[in-house]
Design an enzyme around this catalytic site. Structure first.
Site, PDB file in Angstrom:
ATOM      1  N   TYR A 146       0.848  -1.205   0.000  1.00  0.00           N
ATOM      2  CA  TYR A 146       0.000   0.000   0.000  1.00  0.00           C
ATOM      3  C   TYR A 146       0.883   1.255   0.000  1.00  0.00           C
ATOM      4  O   TYR A 146       0.705   2.152  -0.828  1.00  0.00           O
ATOM      5  CB  TYR A 146      -0.892  -0.029   1.240  1.00  0.00           C
ATOM      6  CG  TYR A 146      -1.912   1.086   1.332  1.00  0.00           C
ATOM      7  CD1 TYR A 146      -2.955   1.163   0.416  1.00  0.00           C
ATOM      8  CD2 TYR A 146      -1.842   2.047   2.338  1.00  0.00           C
ATOM      9  CE1 TYR A 146      -3.911   2.175   0.512  1.00  0.00           C
ATOM     10  CE2 TYR A 146      -2.789   3.048   2.443  1.00  0.00           C
ATOM     11  CZ  TYR A 146      -3.817   3.109   1.521  1.00  0.00           C
ATOM     12  OH  TYR A 146      -4.750   4.111   1.610  1.00  0.00           O
ATOM     13  N   VAL A 189     -11.633   1.797  14.060  1.00  0.00           N
ATOM     14  CA  VAL A 189     -12.908   2.418  14.461  1.00  0.00           C
ATOM     15  C   VAL A 189     -14.073   1.420  14.343  1.00  0.00           C
ATOM     16  O   VAL A 189     -14.767   1.166  15.334  1.00  0.00           O
ATOM     17  CB  VAL A 189     -13.159   3.741  13.700  1.00  0.00           C
ATOM     18  CG1 VAL A 189     -14.545   4.276  14.001  1.00  0.00           C
ATOM     19  CG2 VAL A 189     -12.096   4.781  14.068  1.00  0.00           C
ATOM     20  N   PHE A 192     -13.536  -1.536  17.030  1.00  0.00           N
ATOM     21  CA  PHE A 192     -13.824  -1.207  18.434  1.00  0.00           C
ATOM     22  C   PHE A 192     -15.323  -0.953  18.648  1.00  0.00           C
ATOM     23  O   PHE A 192     -15.909  -1.427  19.613  1.00  0.00           O
ATOM     24  CB  PHE A 192     -13.032   0.031  18.885  1.00  0.00           C
ATOM     25  CG  PHE A 192     -11.578  -0.227  19.197  1.00  0.00           C
ATOM     26  CD1 PHE A 192     -11.013  -1.485  19.051  1.00  0.00           C
ATOM     27  CD2 PHE A 192     -10.753   0.825  19.654  1.00  0.00           C
ATOM     28  CE1 PHE A 192      -9.663  -1.717  19.341  1.00  0.00           C
ATOM     29  CE2 PHE A 192      -9.412   0.603  19.952  1.00  0.00           C
ATOM     30  CZ  PHE A 192      -8.858  -0.661  19.783  1.00  0.00           C
ATOM     31  N   GLY A 208      -0.800  -1.201  22.741  1.00  0.00           N
ATOM     32  CA  GLY A 208      -1.826  -0.147  22.786  1.00  0.00           C
ATOM     33  C   GLY A 208      -1.246   1.244  22.972  1.00  0.00           C
ATOM     34  O   GLY A 208      -1.989   2.214  23.117  1.00  0.00           O
ATOM     35  N   PRO A 274       2.677   1.461  12.279  1.00  0.00           N
ATOM     36  CA  PRO A 274       3.286   2.732  12.712  1.00  0.00           C
ATOM     37  C   PRO A 274       3.048   3.006  14.201  1.00  0.00           C
ATOM     38  O   PRO A 274       1.945   2.814  14.700  1.00  0.00           O
ATOM     39  CB  PRO A 274       2.588   3.775  11.834  1.00  0.00           C
ATOM     40  CG  PRO A 274       2.175   3.013  10.611  1.00  0.00           C
ATOM     41  CD  PRO A 274       1.816   1.643  11.095  1.00  0.00           C
TER      42      PRO A 274
END
Ligand code: UDP
Length: 313
Positions: A146, A189, A192, A208, A274
């Site tokens: 990507y 998003v 979760f 996390g 990242p």
């Protein structure tokens, strides 16, 4: 206002762009092969005489009758779950598809708009990310399909701009969320929110501590329109600089949904995930007069309401 082609127009962001372009008075043509997009996202536009949908793979030769004033090239799978499962399609749509879309733009003398990504910065060593930062990308990593494809897409766009004098625009999109994301999209998003609403475990990958900064979809599209209407070429970052760790984000979603889900830790999906990401939007502010307006709380409550209807359907 003219006629716009949106590749990937049946996708999450593409469909929001179509809504905005039609509201601005454009005629809109969508080309999408529906591998990650869905006609559900554009069902409300079918029958509108200013809207046309063409089921098509934009890596093939592109042909469109009549005038085209703007080409928005958004077609591409963009979720990390797509990187190992659709690597060749991602490389093709961003390399061959960008080439075809640029060719059509040149033939029609249209303005070409490339949806690039903060992923061109890779796992960034400069924080927040400024447009001048050249990035830290692993070309042979899982995410490379990507990241490198989007970097190529930027290169060929600038080549058409410099060599052929084509009017081009490059936007670097940071994490964006909102209604019409797929529940099974795999990105944080929908994951979760879906997990919290179902009462399933909320899966935080890694420790996390990695950060992301989330922009609401309508704010992002507003940035696109401001860039297109400006005399700027870019690349320009569009995103919301409100930064969260993924653990904080899981806690926020849990609180906003009133969920009793347990937060659990799982291994990272890709080793080159990242560690930090936050846009520097100085350029967007000063050159385009753009900044995000929708707060994370406001945008998340719209998105939660949308996913509730999807789960009940
Ligand atoms: N992530 C997570 N749990 C999930 C999905 C994602 O902790 O269920 C993390 C992921 O590892 C990454 C961040 O959330 O650090 C954002 O992931 P996403 O897939 O949304 O997109 P990315 O920004 O990595 O392209």
């Amino acid at each position: 206002m003219g006629r716009a082609l949106v590749t990937g127009g049946a996708g999450f962001l593409g469909s929001h762009l179509c809504d905005r372009l039609l509201a601005e008075g454009f005629d809109v043509v969508v080309m999408d092969n529906l591998i990650t997009g869905s006609t559900d996202n554009i069902a409300h536009l079918i029958g509108n005489p200013k809207f046309r949908f063409i089921h098509y793979d934009v890596t093939e030769y592109l042909f469109l009758d009549g005038a085209v004033d703007f080409i928005f090239h958004l077609a591409s799978p963009a979720s990390p779950i797509d990187f190992p499962t659709r690597p060749i399609q991602i490389l093709k749509v961003n390399a061959l598809g960008t080439h075809k879309a640029l060719g059509l733009a040149r033939a029609k003398n249209a303005t070409f708009f490339l949806a690039s990504t903060s992923e061109v910065y890779g796992d960034p060593l400069v924080h927040p990310q400024v447009e001048e930062y050249l990035g830290n990308v692993n070309p042979i990593g899982i995410r490379g399909v990507y990241d490198e494809a989007k970097r190529f897409a930027e290169s060929i766009t600038m080549a058409y701009h410099r060599y052929h004098g084509l009017n081009t625009k490059i936007v670097r999109i940071f994490n964006t969320y909102g209604p019409r994301m797929r529940l099974s999209d795999g990105r944080v998003v929908p994951n979760f929110i879906g997990q919290a609403l179902r009462g399933d475990e909320i899966t935080v990958y890694g420790d996390g501590k990695q950060t992301r900064s989330f922009c609401y979809c309508t704010d992002l599209i507003d940035g696109f329109i401001k860039l297109v209407m400006s005399d700027q070429t870019g690349p320009i970052n569009i995103g919301n600089p409100t930064e969260r760790t993924m653990l904080e984000f899981a806690q926020q979603i849990k609180a906003l949904t009133g969920s009793s889900s347990e937060i659990v830790f799982k291994p990272l999906l890709t080793p080159d995930d990242p560690k930090q990401r936050k846009p520097d939007i100085t350029k967007a502010k000063s050159l385009l007069g753009w900044e995000p307006r929708v707060s994370l709380e406001q945008g998340l409550s719209e998105t939660i309401a949308y996913f509730k209807t999807k789960l009940e359907a």
